[in-house]
Design a protein around this motif. Structure first.
Motif, short mmCIF file in Angstrom:
data_model
loop_
_atom_site.label_atom_id
_atom_site.label_comp_id
_atom_site.label_asym_id
_atom_site.label_seq_id
_atom_site.Cartn_x
_atom_site.Cartn_y
_atom_site.Cartn_z
N ALA A 321 0.82 -1.22 0.00
CA ALA A 321 0.00 0.00 0.00
C ALA A 321 0.85 1.26 0.00
CB ALA A 321 -0.94 -0.01 1.20
N ALA A 322 2.15 1.13 0.08
CA ALA A 322 3.00 2.32 0.12
C ALA A 322 4.06 2.26 -0.97
CB ALA A 322 3.65 2.46 1.49
N SER A 323 3.70 1.73 -2.12
CA SER A 323 4.66 1.66 -3.21
C SER A 323 4.86 3.07 -3.79
CB SER A 323 4.15 0.71 -4.29
OG SER A 323 4.98 0.78 -5.42
N LEU A 324 6.03 3.34 -4.30
CA LEU A 324 6.32 4.66 -4.85
C LEU A 324 6.14 4.68 -6.36
CD1 LEU A 324 9.43 5.66 -2.70
CD2 LEU A 324 7.02 6.10 -2.27
N ASN A 325 5.33 3.76 -6.88
CA ASN A 325 5.05 3.79 -8.31
C ASN A 325 3.94 4.79 -8.60
OD1 ASN A 325 2.77 2.52 -7.40
ND2 ASN A 325 3.19 0.55 -8.36
N LEU A 326 3.52 4.87 -9.85
CA LEU A 326 2.54 5.89 -10.25
C LEU A 326 1.20 5.71 -9.53
CD1 LEU A 326 2.09 8.28 -12.18
CD2 LEU A 326 1.24 6.65 -13.85
N LEU A 327 0.78 4.47 -9.37
CA LEU A 327 -0.50 4.21 -8.71
C LEU A 327 -0.46 4.50 -7.21
CD1 LEU A 327 -1.38 0.73 -10.28
CD2 LEU A 327 -2.69 2.82 -10.58
N GLY A 328 0.71 4.41 -6.64
CA GLY A 328 0.82 4.61 -5.19
C GLY A 328 0.64 3.31 -4.43
N CYS B 143 17.44 14.08 -4.42
CA CYS B 143 16.24 13.59 -5.10
C CYS B 143 15.78 12.30 -4.44
CB CYS B 143 16.44 13.43 -6.60
SG CYS B 143 17.57 12.14 -7.09
N THR B 144 14.47 12.09 -4.44
CA THR B 144 13.90 10.95 -3.74
C THR B 144 13.06 10.12 -4.71
OG1 THR B 144 12.00 12.27 -3.06
CG2 THR B 144 13.83 12.14 -1.51
N VAL B 145 13.00 8.83 -4.47
CA VAL B 145 12.32 7.92 -5.40
C VAL B 145 10.82 8.24 -5.54
CG1 VAL B 145 11.84 5.46 -5.89
CG2 VAL B 145 14.03 6.13 -4.93
N ASP B 146 10.24 8.87 -4.51
CA ASP B 146 8.82 9.22 -4.62
C ASP B 146 8.58 10.45 -5.50
OD1 ASP B 146 9.76 11.14 -2.87
OD2 ASP B 146 7.98 11.10 -1.58
N GLY B 147 9.64 10.96 -6.15
CA GLY B 147 9.43 11.99 -7.16
C GLY B 147 9.65 13.42 -6.71
N ASP B 188 7.40 1.49 -12.42
CA ASP B 188 6.24 1.15 -13.25
C ASP B 188 6.62 0.23 -14.41
OD1 ASP B 188 4.31 2.76 -11.86
OD2 ASP B 188 5.31 4.50 -12.70
N TRP B 189 7.80 -0.35 -14.30
CA TRP B 189 8.32 -1.12 -15.43
C TRP B 189 7.41 -2.26 -15.87
CZ3 TRP B 189 9.74 -6.33 -15.40
CH2 TRP B 189 9.68 -6.96 -14.15
N ASN B 190 6.67 -2.82 -14.91
CA ASN B 190 5.81 -3.96 -15.26
C ASN B 190 4.35 -3.57 -15.40
OD1 ASN B 190 5.40 -3.48 -12.61
ND2 ASN B 190 5.61 -5.59 -11.92
N THR B 191 4.12 -2.31 -15.76
CA THR B 191 2.75 -1.86 -16.01
C THR B 191 2.68 -1.30 -17.43
OG1 THR B 191 3.16 0.41 -15.30
CG2 THR B 191 2.57 -1.15 -13.58
N PRO B 192 1.50 -1.09 -17.94
CA PRO B 192 1.39 -0.55 -19.31
C PRO B 192 2.05 0.83 -19.46
CG PRO B 192 -0.70 -1.44 -18.60
CD PRO B 192 0.19 -1.47 -17.41
N ILE B 193 2.19 1.58 -18.35
CA ILE B 193 2.81 2.91 -18.45
C ILE B 193 4.30 2.77 -18.74
CG2 ILE B 193 3.20 5.11 -17.23
CD1 ILE B 193 0.76 3.39 -15.41
#
Lengths: 670, 365
Positions: A321-328, B143-147, B188-193
């Motif tokens: 639930a705390a991933s730093l990917n786009l979805l969160g 810089c931080t991984v959360d952007g 996001d490497w394993n997503t469509p984005i």
């Protein structure tokens, strides 16, 4: 040091008064279900020529194990990788071989996870377990599945079957326990003898814990390095298991065993204890459902037939639930299916010679919610032709096994086939019923799991199966020293040599994010397993039962002479480990004491101080008492687990709980 | 007969206590004089360590005694944490970003003492995963991984303003009042984005993102090259889209990519770059200088027999003041690593062993 003296003192203290006693009394026997054991030379006597280690009711019932994963720690040669807590993954590695080399068999049919290739024994709650048996190599049984012959070792889990005396046809019991860190367990068991043919029973079990145990966090490995007291977070677990069983015995020639099994669990994944940041928001849901049936028919004294059938559906859902990917958040769902059919025939050619042919055909499928990964199918066929000669002195068992595997990956429409022949041979001899010597050789291979093959950034379709060869020498000694009451001592020593080729390992490819799965490693394993037991009857109506195991393992990496880890012990493989179980049974009270010892290990391949995990001892004590209340049999027990409150880790940065208390109650309702 | 029974019983008990005697073995290692002294002249190496193992370390190589020490743990009696990702030296302080441990450590470079550990977490207390650092003349930027890019004030040892940039920043550099941040989108490497392909430009005066430049799939390490250029590595997708080295003109923000050189890390050496790479399929190590203006490259190491000793080249740092080149070897990524030291011409000087995955090497005055 003080702890060691103290533990020695305690054990001796309890032993001291016993030296003054003599023998008495016998135990009560009950009639078990009349199952057909035809060509089964499955004699679990202490002079077995099989290299087997057994944990039976006489031990399992005395200690409040939570799961089969904990029981496995008391079997020689087994190394349990335990991530701590009730919900922590518990997998076994036997004799230095990876967990993918062990077949886990639950009431006759293998439990599989083709995604990871390993089985979490923490999922099997202990309440209905009757015995666990570890066969190194394989069991000599002639009516078993080919899959049970295809692995380096077989870990058999047997559940409790009901037994009735002539007057009753319905029984029910309830078990409950409550313990530290909000651990609660409720089990219900009911059995019904419908008629002379059918017996039905059901077993339900619920486990729940918050798992918020305290632990000591070390900020370094030196003596002066700071520590802090912490509470394990996100370590909760809820598990439900329900089983429905039916057993039908038709005129002593045919029987049928049926089982429907459902398991559900939800747990927090507490993660490794990262210094200065201990949060985790990862969760895992698991669901398993299977139906299995075993049909046996005895045509005559010579020919018998058995069939095993199974259908499995399993689902797992991982959430961060705390991933730093786009979805969160990251949410992965996996679905597995298995359809399994086995047929086996055994024929008695001569008085002491029998042959059998067994074949398994099964289909496995893995699906996932992510479109990025490939779906994969695997169709397998395993066949084995076995011969068994047994004149009660000399025993020769041999088989040739053929594996055919066909993989299909949807992503690139690729199909791959594997063929492998594996021989097994064992010869044993018994002298005067007190001493036996046997040896076996076995060649096995293990397929890469679906994770290895298809669930990576890059697929590694060229991956070959991992091969292992085993040589084993087994010596067993058993003697009854009693006069008119038994006083049985048994000792078995196994020396083995295992060799692993084409070991499947993960190595970083271009950086730390992309790992390649390749056939790289070679491992040489030498070891000794010793197990011993002693049962006797003492005066004052006391029965004594002692069981001790010791294992030595040297499992070294011999892949690359230039590597820093060349000739180094494999990670998480202790050189020394052992266990001790002492049980004093008295009509007034029952006392059990256990010690589980694991020597130093290394968390990484390089055997240097900073990778070392310290040895530990886990002592547990249980006192229990049987009594009658309103004509109902009640058993009440209290236990203290990790008596000395030792803080230890099996897996680095996954601290195990310190001292815990548990209270157990079992009531026979009817 | 009765006696035999007891002998056997005691034997069994004795057996099991026999193996408990193997317990105490390593109780030394506490010869730890509480050092408050000034560290001897030496080289600092940040070892990343392995994920989840808490074995990241700040090591110190003593140039006189040739001793290598886990200096941070020895002096502070606590480990650095999990996955030390980057280290910058600013005046007399080392700034160390530790990704797994959600912290920015400020360490006195003269004594090795921890001055301050700043948690790098968001409003909910979730780890932002501090990854890479860079500095201007007055500030450091993390810089931080959360952007995000977060200002770090080296005078007050505190975090300041922050600005949102792209997905999963991989690296950051400072040129002419502007920050260039590579957005990898790696999570996001394993997503469509899929991966990101941009570099964010941030104006440090206003701490705002002024633009995003499309540079190619999965950008990673970025450094100022001089002559108003920045150079960066495009990692591609590890299968179809290849690795490349790309330059950006900071005056026009024009992107120039004219090669497909596979590299995993680089630093600046005069008008060229020095890059390292290990190709797992070809099982080949490359350590080369590359002239990005003329698109030519040549082997860096002049001393024979050295390149074959470097298994997995990982970090590369050039110290122009002392005229030294440090190339780290991550070996098999789970065993001890090594640092190889060269002069600027590529002549081997010396090497030393470190903890796992040495990445950033620098020399304090």
């Amino acid at each position: 040091m003080t702890k060691r003296i103290l533990s020695f003192f305690i054990v001796n203290l309890f032993c001291l008064p016993l030296i003054l006693m003599a023998q008495e009394k016998d135990s009560i026997k009950s009639t078990l279900l009349d199952e057909i054991h035809i060509t089964d030379s499955f004699s679990k006597d202490s002079l077995s020529k099989e290299s087997v280690s057994i944990l039976d009711t006489s031990i399992i019932k005395k200690i409040p194990f939570i799961s089969v994963g904990e029981m496995a720690k008391y079997i020689a040669g087994v190394n349990v990788k335990d991530y701590g807590g009730v919900g922590g993954l518990k997998t076994i590695s036997v004799r230095g071989l990876g967990s993918g080399h062990s077949a886990v068999v639950y009431d006759g049919i293998s439990v599989t996870d083709f995604q990871t290739g390993q089985v979490d024994l923490g999922k099997f709650s202990s309440s209905n377990i009757k015995a666990i048996n570890l066969f190194n190599g394989q069991s000599f049984s002639m009516l078993q599945t080919a899959r049970a012959l295809a692995f380096a070792n077989v870990f058999l889990i047997e559940t409790q079957k009901p037994s009735f005396d002539s007057l009753e046809n319905f029984k029910a019991s309830m078990k409950t326990s409550y313990g530290s860190f909000n651990y609660a367990n409720l089990g219900l068991n009911a059995s019904y003898k419908a008629n002379n043919i059918w017996t039905l029973w059901t077993d339900l079990d619920i486990q729940n814990t918050k798992g918020n145990y305290p632990y000591l966090l070390h900020y370094g490995y030196g003596e002066n390095d700071s520590t802090s007291k912490e509470i394990r977070q996100n370590s909760d677990y809820f598990g439900f298991r329900g089983e429905l069983n039916a057993f039908g015995s038709f005129n002593g020639k045919t029987d049928l065993k049926l089982k429907a099994y459902y398991f559900y669990s939800e747990r927090g994944l507490p993660m490794s204890t990262t210094l200065y940041y201990l949060k985790s928001a990862q969760r895992l849901w698991d669901e398993n459902f299977f139906l299995q049936g075993i049909f046996t028919h005895k045509f005559n004294n010579k020919l018998s037939y058995r069939s095993h059938l199974k259908g499995l559906y399993s689902y797992s859902h991982f959430l961060d639930a705390a991933s730093l990917n786009l979805l969160g958040y990251q949410s992965d769902k996996y679905y597995q299916r298995e359809y399994y059919l086995n047929n086996v025939v055994a024929y008695k050619i001569l008085k002491n010679l029998s042959a059998s042919f067994t074949n398994d055909i099964f289909f496995n499928n893995l699906n996932t919610s992510s479109s990025f990964y490939s779906k994969a199918n695997r169709t397998s066929s395993i066949s084995a032709l076995s011969l068994l000669f047994d004149n009660s002195k000399l025993l020769i068992n041999t088989n040739i096994l053929h594996n055919y595997i066909m993989d299909y990956a949807y992503k690139d429409n690729s199909q791959k086939n594997h063929n492998h022949f594996s021989p097994f041979v064992s010869i044993g001899y018994t002298w005067n019923n007190i001493f036996s010597l046997s040896a076996f050789y076995k060649d096995v291979f293990r397929m890469p799991s679906f994770n290895d093959l298809y669930f990576n950034r890059v697929t590694f379709a060229s991956l070959k199966p991992e091969k292992a060869q085993q040589w084993n020498l087994h010596i067993a000694f058993s003697k009854d020293f009693g006069y008119y009451k038994s006083s049985l001592f048994s000792l078995s020593v196994d020396a083995y040599y295992n060799k692993v080729k084409d070991k499947i390992v993960a190595v970083p490819q271009r950086n730390l994010f992309v790992w390649s799965i390749i056939n790289f490693g070679q491992v040489d394993i030498k070891g000794v397993d010793i197990q011993s037991s002693f049962r006797t009857y003492l005066s004052f109506s006391i029965d004594l039962n002692i069981r001790a195991t010791y294992s030595y393992q040297k499992a070294v990496d011999v892949s690359n002479p230039n590597s820093l880890s060349y000739n180094n012990q494999l990670p998480y493989t202790p050189f020394h480990s052992g266990s001790l179980f002492i049980n004093l049974i008295h009509p007034f009270m029952d006392f059990a004491y256990t010690i589980n010892y694991v020597g130093k290990r290394f968390a990484l391949a390089e055997n240097i101080d900073r990778n070392m995990l310290k040895p530990y001892q886990d002592h547990s004590i249980t006192l229990s008492k049987n009594f009658l209340w309103n004509k109902r049999k009640i058993n009440l027990g209290v236990s203290c687990i990790n008596l000395f409150g030792v803080q230890y880790e099996v897996v680095r940065n996954y601290p195990m709980p310190q001292r815990q208390f548990r209270i157990n109650l079992k009531i026979d309702l009817k | 007969m009765k006696k035999t029974k007891w002998i056997l019983a005691l034997l069994l008990i004795g057996l099991s206590f026999g193996f408990s005697s193997c317990k105490e073995e390593n109780d030394d290692n506490n010869t730890n004089p509480s050092i408050t002294n000034v560290l001897p002249k030496g080289i600092f190496v940040l070892c990343e360590g392995n994920d989840g193992m808490n074995n990241s370390a700040l090591m110190h190589y003593n140039l006189n005694s040739k001793e290598v020490k886990d200096v941070f743990t020895e002096i502070n009696n606590q480990g650095l944490g999990d996955l030390g990702n980057d280290m910058e030296l600013y005046q007399n302080k080392l700034f160390i970003a530790v990704k797994g441990s959600a912290s920015l450590n400020i360490v006195n470079a003269e004594t090795g003492k921890l001055i301050k550990r700043i948690p790098v977490v968001d409003e909910q207390g979730i780890n932002r995963k501090p990854s890479r650092l860079c500095q201007s003349s007055t500030m450091l930027y993390l810089c931080t991984v959360d952007g995000y890019v977060i200002e770090v004030n080296p005078q007050t040892n505190s975090l300041g303003r922050k600005v949102k940039v792209g997905r999963n920043p991989e690296d950051i550099c400072f040129v002419n009042g502007k920050l260039y941040i590579t957005n990898s989108g790696g999570l996001d490497w394993n997503t469509p984005i899929g991966y990101d392909r941009t570099v964010s430009v941030v104006d440090v005066q206003t701490m705002t993102e002024t633009k995003k430049i499309d540079v190619g799939l999965n950008p990673a390490f970025i450094k100022p090259l001089g002559n108003n250029l920045v150079g960066l590595i495009i990692k591609g997708d590890y299968s179809n889209v290849p690795n490349a080295f790309v330059t950006i003109n900071t005056l026009t923000d024009e992107v120039n990519s004219s090669n497909n050189i596979a590299m995993s890390n680089f630093d600046i050496i005069g008008n060229q770059i020095l890059y390292v790479n290990y190709d797992y399929i070809a099982m080949q190590t490359s350590i080369k200088t590359y002239d990005y203006l003329n698109n030519t490259s040549s082997d860096f190491i002049k001393t024979s027999g050295i390149i074959s000793q470097i298994i997995s080249p990982y970090g590369v740092n050039i110290n122009s003041l002392n005229q030294e080149v440090y190339i780290t070897d991550a070996t098999n990524f789970s065993s001890s690593g090594k640092v190889f030291v060269f002069d600027l011409e590529g002549n081997f000087k010396y090497s030393f062993t470190t903890f796992n995955i040495p990445s950033v090497t620098l020399r304090a005055k």
